[in-house]
Motif scaffolding. Sequence first.
Motif, PDB file in Angstrom:
ATOM      1  N   ILE A   1     -78.948  82.282 -61.818  1.00 47.82           N
ATOM      2  CA  ILE A   1     -78.900  80.663 -63.286  1.00 47.82           C
ATOM      3  C   ILE A   1     -79.773  80.178 -63.970  1.00 47.82           C
ATOM      4  CG2 ILE A   1     -77.043  79.132 -63.409  1.00 47.82           C
ATOM      5  CD1 ILE A   1     -75.366  81.586 -62.793  1.00 47.82           C
ATOM      6  N   ARG A   2     -80.345  80.002 -62.912  1.00 45.14           N
ATOM      7  CA  ARG A   2     -81.952  78.849 -63.588  1.00 45.14           C
ATOM      8  C   ARG A   2     -82.882  80.182 -64.787  1.00 45.14           C
ATOM      9  NH1 ARG A   2     -83.321  76.837 -59.003  1.00 45.14           N
ATOM     10  NH2 ARG A   2     -83.106  74.368 -59.225  1.00 45.14           N
ATOM     11  N   GLU A   3     -82.731  81.564 -64.653  1.00 43.27           N
ATOM     12  CA  GLU A   3     -83.309  82.500 -65.185  1.00 43.27           C
ATOM     13  C   GLU A   3     -82.445  82.632 -66.229  1.00 43.27           C
ATOM     14  OE1 GLU A   3     -86.269  84.094 -65.301  1.00 43.27           O
ATOM     15  OE2 GLU A   3     -87.013  82.381 -62.960  1.00 43.27           O
ATOM     16  N   ALA A   4     -81.331  82.554 -66.297  1.00 45.13           N
ATOM     17  CA  ALA A   4     -80.519  82.594 -67.185  1.00 45.13           C
ATOM     18  C   ALA A   4     -80.382  81.889 -68.274  1.00 45.13           C
ATOM     19  CB  ALA A   4     -78.861  82.978 -67.281  1.00 45.13           C
ATOM     20  N   LEU A   5     -80.336  80.487 -68.210  1.00 39.46           N
ATOM     21  CA  LEU A   5     -80.304  79.684 -69.118  1.00 39.46           C
ATOM     22  C   LEU A   5     -81.529  78.758 -70.111  1.00 39.46           C
ATOM     23  CD1 LEU A   5     -78.627  77.494 -65.840  1.00 39.46           C
ATOM     24  CD2 LEU A   5     -78.228  78.718 -67.946  1.00 39.46           C
ATOM     25  N   PRO A   6     -80.909  79.338 -71.546  1.00 36.72           N
ATOM     26  CA  PRO A   6     -82.481  79.014 -72.029  1.00 36.72           C
ATOM     27  C   PRO A   6     -82.769  77.828 -72.732  1.00 36.72           C
ATOM     28  CG  PRO A   6     -80.322  80.084 -73.425  1.00 36.72           C
ATOM     29  CD  PRO A   6     -79.374  79.464 -71.866  1.00 36.72           C
ATOM     30  N   GLY A   7     -82.424  77.066 -71.763  1.00 41.66           N
ATOM     31  CA  GLY A   7     -82.326  75.402 -72.482  1.00 41.66           C
ATOM     32  C   GLY A   7     -83.394  74.751 -72.397  1.00 41.66           C
ATOM     33  N   LEU A   8     -82.991  73.286 -72.833  1.00 45.47           N
ATOM     34  CA  LEU A   8     -84.418  72.487 -73.480  1.00 45.47           C
ATOM     35  C   LEU A   8     -84.931  71.650 -72.212  1.00 45.47           C
ATOM     36  CD1 LEU A   8     -82.647  70.808 -75.763  1.00 45.47           C
ATOM     37  CD2 LEU A   8     -84.172  72.536 -76.108  1.00 45.47           C
ATOM     38  N   GLY A   9     -85.731  72.155 -71.512  1.00 49.75           N
ATOM     39  CA  GLY A   9     -86.331  72.116 -70.069  1.00 49.75           C
ATOM     40  C   GLY A   9     -85.915  73.032 -69.450  1.00 49.75           C
ATOM     41  N   GLY A  10     -85.672  72.441 -67.597  1.00 41.50           N
ATOM     42  CA  GLY A  10     -85.618  73.103 -66.893  1.00 41.50           C
ATOM     43  C   GLY A  10     -84.119  72.272 -66.587  1.00 41.50           C
ATOM     44  N   PRO A  11     -82.994  73.180 -66.376  1.00 40.58           N
ATOM     45  CA  PRO A  11     -81.268  72.165 -65.665  1.00 40.58           C
ATOM     46  C   PRO A  11     -80.848  70.615 -64.435  1.00 40.58           C
ATOM     47  CG  PRO A  11     -81.152  74.508 -65.002  1.00 40.58           C
ATOM     48  CD  PRO A  11     -83.015  74.631 -65.567  1.00 40.58           C
ATOM     49  N   THR A  12     -80.596  70.371 -65.689  1.00 38.88           N
ATOM     50  CA  THR A  12     -79.731  69.115 -64.050  1.00 38.88           C
ATOM     51  C   THR A  12     -79.328  70.347 -62.680  1.00 38.88           C
ATOM     52  OG1 THR A  12     -80.235  67.517 -65.562  1.00 38.88           O
ATOM     53  CG2 THR A  12     -78.954  67.134 -63.892  1.00 38.88           C
ATOM     54  N   VAL A  13     -79.650  69.696 -61.593  1.00 39.12           N
ATOM     55  CA  VAL A  13     -78.793  70.646 -60.523  1.00 39.12           C
ATOM     56  C   VAL A  13     -79.040  69.252 -59.413  1.00 39.12           C
ATOM     57  CG1 VAL A  13     -79.335  72.190 -58.127  1.00 39.12           C
ATOM     58  CG2 VAL A  13     -80.614  72.405 -60.688  1.00 39.12           C
ATOM     59  N   MET A  14     -77.715  68.852 -59.621  1.00 40.48           N
ATOM     60  CA  MET A  14     -76.388  67.751 -58.392  1.00 40.48           C
ATOM     61  C   MET A  14     -75.847  68.959 -56.782  1.00 40.48           C
ATOM     62  SD  MET A  14     -75.424  65.557 -61.706  1.00 40.48           S
ATOM     63  CE  MET A  14     -75.197  67.803 -62.823  1.00 40.48           C
ATOM     64  N   ASP A  15     -75.649  68.154 -55.878  1.00 42.44           N
ATOM     65  CA  ASP A  15     -75.189  69.042 -55.283  1.00 42.44           C
ATOM     66  C   ASP A  15     -73.959  68.252 -55.669  1.00 42.44           C
ATOM     67  OD1 ASP A  15     -77.459  70.101 -53.247  1.00 42.44           O
ATOM     68  OD2 ASP A  15     -77.946  67.522 -52.703  1.00 42.44           O
ATOM     69  N   ILE A  16     -72.915  69.203 -54.792  1.00 44.05           N
ATOM     70  CA  ILE A  16     -71.201  68.676 -54.981  1.00 44.05           C
ATOM     71  C   ILE A  16     -71.212  68.654 -53.818  1.00 44.05           C
ATOM     72  CG2 ILE A  16     -69.146  69.759 -55.117  1.00 44.05           C
ATOM     73  CD1 ILE A  16     -70.269  71.581 -57.417  1.00 44.05           C
ATOM     74  N   ALA A  17     -70.295  67.384 -53.084  1.00 48.44           N
ATOM     75  CA  ALA A  17     -70.237  67.213 -51.658  1.00 48.44           C
ATOM     76  C   ALA A  17     -69.066  67.920 -51.324  1.00 48.44           C
ATOM     77  CB  ALA A  17     -69.283  65.851 -51.748  1.00 48.44           C
ATOM     78  N   GLY A  18     -69.373  68.255 -49.938  1.00 51.59           N
ATOM     79  CA  GLY A  18     -68.091  69.384 -49.348  1.00 51.59           C
ATOM     80  C   GLY A  18     -68.108  71.062 -49.216  1.00 51.59           C
ATOM     81  N   GLY A  19     -69.239  71.372 -50.321  1.00 55.71           N
ATOM     82  CA  GLY A  19     -69.430  72.037 -50.909  1.00 55.71           C
ATOM     83  C   GLY A  19     -70.551  73.479 -50.493  1.00 55.71           C
ATOM     84  N   ASP A  20     -70.447  74.572 -50.998  1.00 60.47           N
ATOM     85  CA  ASP A  20     -71.685  75.754 -50.708  1.00 60.47           C
ATOM     86  C   ASP A  20     -72.148  75.629 -52.288  1.00 60.47           C
ATOM     87  OD1 ASP A  20     -73.972  76.710 -50.156  1.00 60.47           O
ATOM     88  OD2 ASP A  20     -73.155  78.531 -49.883  1.00 60.47           O
ATOM     89  N   ALA A  21     -71.059  74.696 -53.224  1.00 59.03           N
ATOM     90  CA  ALA A  21     -71.793  75.139 -54.456  1.00 59.03           C
ATOM     91  C   ALA A  21     -72.912  73.967 -54.989  1.00 59.03           C
ATOM     92  CB  ALA A  21     -70.759  75.584 -55.439  1.00 59.03           C
ATOM     93  N   VAL A  22     -73.473  73.820 -55.787  1.00 61.72           N
ATOM     94  CA  VAL A  22     -73.989  72.732 -56.775  1.00 61.72           C
ATOM     95  C   VAL A  22     -73.678  73.306 -58.390  1.00 61.72           C
ATOM     96  CG1 VAL A  22     -76.235  72.878 -55.293  1.00 61.72           C
ATOM     97  CG2 VAL A  22     -76.466  74.191 -57.787  1.00 61.72           C
ATOM     98  N   ALA A  23     -73.444  71.637 -58.821  1.00 60.95           N
ATOM     99  CA  ALA A  23     -73.150  71.604 -60.505  1.00 60.95           C
ATOM    100  C   ALA A  23     -74.632  71.653 -61.005  1.00 60.95           C
ATOM    101  CB  ALA A  23     -72.577  70.175 -60.250  1.00 60.95           C
TER     102      ALA A  23
END
Length: 282
Positions: A225-247
């Motif tokens: 996903i990081r490779e696919a994002l053409p953002g201004l700098g790196g993306p902000t990544v946050m843990d999501i409680a109780g799951g195996d996904a991140v925001a």
Amino acid sequence: MRIAVPNKGRLHDPTIDLLERAGLHVVDGADRKLYASTVDPDVTILFVRAADIPEYVADGAADIGITGLDQKHESGVTNLTDLLDLGYGQCRLVLAAPEDGDIEEIYDLEGKTVATEFPNIARNYFAERDIDPDIVEVTGATELTPHVDMADAIIDITSTGTTLRVNRLAILDEVLNSSVRLFARDDVVDDAKVGQIKTALNSVLHAEGKRYLMMNVPRDQLDAIREALPGLGGPTVMDIAGGDAVAVHVVVDERDVFETITEVKQLGASGILVTEIERLVE
């Protein structure tokens, strides 16, 4: 802190809109078109003719001003600092002459007559090229003067060139590229409030054409996903409680949104949300 802004004309509405978007909301006085308070008790807006704004700022009646670069050059004042190009009111000041006339290049104007609403800019332009035409100041309908034997050429503002073509005038040279600028008097450039106003306006400009992209991403797909994002700098990544996904949150150019969403969705992103950005402070 007093800000001089155009009181009418094509620059008034976009200037007021920019101030509003930057958080400097007008709270009274707008109908009088003389002055207005803002939500910041230390900032007052003065409504002034666009051509007079450089003088108001230079003379101390205002501290900063918003007007065209052409107006600053025409005023001849020297104690102003250009703080920020606000990106609207773009136009060109051009030298033009009749398509079927005898003037084919700028040096043909030696001893001829040039009509313009910008006599100071015109004199400086020709002086730099060691050409000495007679400069005639007019206050409107400049493009008509060659056709009524008032002038051999003109220096006038054009945005698209349509008016010049309609009046059978050919551009000989570009005198000045202009847009609306934020100016400050030299002695207040380092004032903290001036810096705050510049930052606020700049944050609106930085946000234009940008979108805020939010999504939930499987943790094992984060690198892809990081490779696919053409953002201004790196993306902000946050843990999501109780799951195996991140925001994942990122700022992207509006033109990249469609393709980016398609790609990250293929990589397992879900709950994708796209929002507009009002201001972006860098």
